[in-house]
Design a protein around this motif. Structure first.
Motif, mmCIF file in Angstrom:
data_model
loop_
_atom_site.group_PDB
_atom_site.id
_atom_site.type_symbol
_atom_site.label_atom_id
_atom_site.label_comp_id
_atom_site.label_asym_id
_atom_site.label_seq_id
_atom_site.Cartn_x
_atom_site.Cartn_y
_atom_site.Cartn_z
ATOM 1 N N ARG A 31 -9.524 -5.328 -2.760
ATOM 2 C CA ARG A 31 -9.445 -5.881 -4.096
ATOM 3 C C ARG A 31 -8.288 -6.860 -4.244
ATOM 4 O O ARG A 31 -8.393 -7.873 -4.928
ATOM 5 C CB ARG A 31 -9.284 -4.729 -5.104
ATOM 6 C CG ARG A 31 -9.426 -5.170 -6.559
ATOM 7 C CD ARG A 31 -9.581 -3.967 -7.513
ATOM 8 N NE ARG A 31 -8.375 -3.117 -7.488
ATOM 9 C CZ ARG A 31 -8.348 -1.898 -6.972
ATOM 10 N NH1 ARG A 31 -9.425 -1.363 -6.416
ATOM 11 N NH2 ARG A 31 -7.217 -1.197 -6.997
ATOM 12 N N ASN A 32 -7.151 -6.571 -3.566
ATOM 13 C CA ASN A 32 -5.957 -7.387 -3.777
ATOM 14 C C ASN A 32 -5.690 -8.410 -2.676
ATOM 15 O O ASN A 32 -4.996 -9.408 -2.923
ATOM 16 C CB ASN A 32 -4.730 -6.475 -3.910
ATOM 17 C CG ASN A 32 -4.731 -5.679 -5.203
ATOM 18 O OD1 ASN A 32 -4.323 -6.187 -6.241
ATOM 19 N ND2 ASN A 32 -5.226 -4.438 -5.138
ATOM 20 N N VAL A 46 0.845 -1.204 0.000
ATOM 21 C CA VAL A 46 0.000 0.000 0.000
ATOM 22 C C VAL A 46 0.881 1.256 0.000
ATOM 23 O O VAL A 46 0.614 2.216 -0.732
ATOM 24 C CB VAL A 46 -0.945 0.014 1.224
ATOM 25 C CG1 VAL A 46 -1.668 1.353 1.352
ATOM 26 C CG2 VAL A 46 -1.957 -1.124 1.130
ATOM 27 N N GLU A 47 1.946 1.233 0.800
ATOM 28 C CA GLU A 47 2.836 2.397 0.841
ATOM 29 C C GLU A 47 3.513 2.612 -0.514
ATOM 30 O O GLU A 47 3.689 3.757 -0.957
ATOM 31 C CB GLU A 47 3.889 2.242 1.936
ATOM 32 C CG GLU A 47 4.727 3.507 2.107
ATOM 33 C CD GLU A 47 5.854 3.344 3.106
ATOM 34 O OE1 GLU A 47 6.082 4.275 3.903
ATOM 35 O OE2 GLU A 47 6.539 2.297 3.085
ATOM 36 N N ASP A 48 3.900 1.527 -1.174
ATOM 37 C CA ASP A 48 4.473 1.652 -2.521
ATOM 38 C C ASP A 48 3.524 2.415 -3.440
ATOM 39 O O ASP A 48 3.933 3.350 -4.154
ATOM 40 C CB ASP A 48 4.734 0.262 -3.122
ATOM 41 C CG ASP A 48 5.984 -0.392 -2.544
ATOM 42 O OD1 ASP A 48 6.805 0.327 -1.941
ATOM 43 O OD2 ASP A 48 6.126 -1.617 -2.706
ATOM 44 N N GLU A 49 2.268 2.003 -3.437
ATOM 45 C CA GLU A 49 1.273 2.634 -4.311
ATOM 46 C C GLU A 49 1.087 4.109 -3.936
ATOM 47 O O GLU A 49 0.924 4.978 -4.804
ATOM 48 C CB GLU A 49 -0.069 1.898 -4.206
ATOM 49 C CG GLU A 49 -0.041 0.470 -4.712
ATOM 50 C CD GLU A 49 0.269 0.405 -6.202
ATOM 51 O OE1 GLU A 49 -0.424 1.092 -6.985
ATOM 52 O OE2 GLU A 49 1.216 -0.319 -6.579
ATOM 53 N N GLN A 50 1.132 4.380 -2.637
ATOM 54 C CA GLN A 50 1.001 5.759 -2.157
ATOM 55 C C GLN A 50 2.190 6.608 -2.609
ATOM 56 O O GLN A 50 2.028 7.730 -3.116
ATOM 57 C CB GLN A 50 0.885 5.763 -0.629
ATOM 58 C CG GLN A 50 0.724 7.147 -0.020
ATOM 59 C CD GLN A 50 0.699 7.092 1.509
ATOM 60 O OE1 GLN A 50 0.877 6.032 2.105
ATOM 61 N NE2 GLN A 50 0.479 8.233 2.133
ATOM 62 N N GLU A 86 -9.709 6.022 1.610
ATOM 63 C CA GLU A 86 -10.757 5.224 0.966
ATOM 64 C C GLU A 86 -10.166 4.435 -0.202
ATOM 65 O O GLU A 86 -10.470 3.253 -0.385
ATOM 66 C CB GLU A 86 -11.888 6.128 0.476
ATOM 67 C CG GLU A 86 -12.739 6.751 1.576
ATOM 68 C CD GLU A 86 -11.993 7.813 2.387
ATOM 69 O OE1 GLU A 86 -11.022 8.409 1.841
ATOM 70 O OE2 GLU A 86 -12.365 8.026 3.550
ATOM 71 N N GLU A 87 -9.335 5.098 -1.016
ATOM 72 C CA GLU A 87 -8.698 4.405 -2.140
ATOM 73 C C GLU A 87 -7.812 3.270 -1.647
ATOM 74 O O GLU A 87 -7.782 2.181 -2.240
ATOM 75 C CB GLU A 87 -7.850 5.388 -2.964
ATOM 76 C CG GLU A 87 -8.649 6.398 -3.755
ATOM 77 C CD GLU A 87 -7.763 7.435 -4.426
ATOM 78 O OE1 GLU A 87 -8.290 8.182 -5.270
ATOM 79 O OE2 GLU A 87 -6.560 7.503 -4.112
#
Length: 398
Positions: free
Chosen positions: A394-395, A373-377, A386-387
Motif C-alpha cells: 500500500r505504501n 515496517v518495524e516502527d509500525e510493528q 500478512e499485515e
C-alpha cells in the motif's frame, strides 16, 4: 577464599626446613577482622626450592623471587624474602638479593601491609609497628616515604586507595610525599594507573577516594579533562561496592564532554568493550530527559542499548545527586517492565528477501522501508506478516 590451602603451603615449606609466613594485605585484613580475598606467602626458600617442593607451580617472576603455587584449585604467590637493588624504571628493581624476613618487610610499601603471620602458632610478627597504625587507622610508608615512592611510583596512588577503602588517614610525611610526587605518576604505565583508579572507584569508597585524588593533585595528573564538582562527588557516593569498572567510570565522567571521555578511556587503555560502554553511558544520559515524549518505537529502541540497566542506574544517580526526583528514570523503568524482551527485540515481520519477492528493486530504499515496517510493528499497529506485506504494498508498491 579459605586459608586452608595457604596453611598447607606454609606447613610444606616448614617440613622442608624453610621459614614461611602469611604476609601483606591478608594479615592486615585478619587483624582488622576482615575476610581476606587472597593469601600471599613469604618464605626463606629460594624460587628453585619452591618449584622443587610443589608439583604445580608457575614461575611468574622467579628473577624477583616470586613463584605461583597451585593448591586446591587456587593460585598463591609464594615470594622469597628479599631486598631490592636499585629501581631504574620506577616500578621494578634491577635485581633482588635474597635475605631474611625483617629485610623483606622493610622494602615493602606501607606499615599496614608489612605484617607477617604464622598460621601454625597464631603469632603476628611486626617489625614496623604496623599493628599500631592499623589501630590508629593510619596509612604510613615504611621508612622514608619519598624513597618508597621512588621505587614504585604507583605507590603514590596506592596510598590514596588504602586510605579511601579502609577509611584511614594518610600520615603527614607520607601525604606530603604523595602531593609532592603526584606528577611522577606519569612514569607508571597507563594500564597500572587504570587498574588503581578503577579499584578506587569500585572498592566501596569512590567519593572519598576521588576527593583524596583531587586534594593530592593526582586527579589533575591522571584525569586532567575531568572537572571535579560537588555533583560528581555526590554521584560517586551512590556507586555501590563491587560495581563494574566501566559503570563506575561512566558515573565519574557523566558530566564530561564525550570527546574528552573518549580521550580518557583511550589513554587509560580500557578494553574496546569497556570504552564503548563508558562512552555510551555518557552519550545516552541526556536522552532520559526525553523519555516521556518518546514514541513507543523510539523508546523500545532506546531500551535495546547494551546493558540498559546501567543506563537506568546512571540516570537515577544523576537525578539524586542533583537533588531532583528521578522521574525520568522512574518512567523509563516502569515502561521497561511493561514490555517483554520479545516485544522490544521483535522478530521482523518482513525481510529484504520479501521485498525482492514483491518486485521491489534492491537499494538504499530497502532500509527505510524495513525501518518503517518495524516502527509500525513496535507501535503495535502491525502484528502479522500478512499485515506487514499489505502495508508495504500500500505504501511502497510500484
Amino acid at each position: 577464599m579459605k586459608p586452608d590451602a595457604a596453611v598447607e603451603i606454609v606447613e610444606e615449606l616448614r617440613r622442608h626446613g624453610h621459614e614461611a609466613y602469611f604476609v601483606g594485605g591478608c594479615v592486615r585484613d585478619m587483624v582488622m577482622r576482615i575476610e581476606p580475598a587472597d593469601y600471599d606467602i613469604a618464605t626463606s626458600a629460594h624460587p628453585e626450592e619452591v618449584i622443587g617442593i610443589f608439583p604445580r607451580t608457575a614461575s611468574i617472576g622467579a628473577q624477583f623471587g616470586v613463584v605461583l603455587v597451585m593448591k586446591r584449585g587456587h593460585a598463591f604467590e609464594v615470594a622469597t624474602f628479599r631486598s631490592d637493588e636499585a629501581y631504574i624504571d620506577g616500578r621494578r628493581p634491577t635485581g633482588v638479593v635474597f635475605t631474611d624476613a625483617k629485610q623483606d618487610v622493610l622494602r615493602r610499601d606501607f606499615t599496614i601491609n608489612g605484617l607477617l603471620y604464622d598460621p601454625l602458632t597464631g603469632e603476628i610478627i611486626d617489625y614496623i609497628n604496623g599493628r599500631a597504625d592499623i589501630e590508629a587507622k593510619v596509612v604510613r610508608a615504611i621508612g622514608d616515604p619519598r624513597a618508597r615512592f621512588e621505587e614504585d611510583k604507583l605507590r603514590i596512588a596506592r596510598a590514596v586507595r588504602f586510605g579511601a577503602r579502609l577509611g584511614f588517614t594518610i600520615e603527614t610525611a607520607t601525604w606530603e610525599a604523595v602531593r609532592a610526587m603526584a606528577p611522577k605518576i606519569h612514569q607508571v604505565s597507563s594500564e597500572r594507573v587504570r587498574d588503581e583508579l578503577t579499584r578506587i572507584l569500585t572498592e566501596g569508597q569512590a567519593a572519598r577516594g576521588m576527593r583524596m585524588l583531587e586534594e593530592s593533585g593526582l586527579r589533575a595528573e591522571i584525569l586532567q579533562e575531568l572537572a571535579w564538582t560537588a555533583h560528581i562527588e555526590k554521584s560517586l557516593e551512590l556507586v555501590e561496592k563491587g560495581s563494574p569498572a566501566d559503570f563506575a567510570m561512566g558515573v565519574l565522567l557523566h558530566q564530561t564532554p564525550v570527546s574528552n571521555v573518549q580521550r580518557i578511556v583511550e589513554r587509560l587503555k580500557f578494553s574496546r568493550a569497556e570504552m564503548h560502554h563508558i562512552v555510551a553511558l555518557v552519550e545516552n544520559l541526556p536522552r532520559f530527559s526525553e523519555v516521556r515524549q518518546m514514541s513507543t518505537s523510539i523508546l523500545k529502541r532506546f531500551f535495546r542499548l547494551d546493558r540498559f540497566e546501567d543506563h537506568l542506574k546512571l540516570a537515577r544517580i544523576r537525578a539524586l545527586a542533583a537533588g531532583e526526583e528521578p522521574v525520568d528514570y522512574a518512567y523509563a523503568l516502569r515502561k521497561r517492565r511493561e514490555w517483554t524482551n520479545a516485544e522490544i527485540w521483535a522478530q521482523p515481520l518482513v525481510t529484504g528477501n520479501d521485498l525482492i519477492a514483491m518486485g521491489l528493486p534492491p537499494g538504499p530504499k530497502f532500509k527505510a522501508i524495513l525501518t518503517r515496517v518495524e516502527d509500525e510493528q513496535l507501535e503495535g499497529r502491525l502484528t502479522t506478516r500478512e499485515e506487514a506485506m499489505e502495508f508495504v504494498r500500500r505504501n511502497f508498491g510500484s
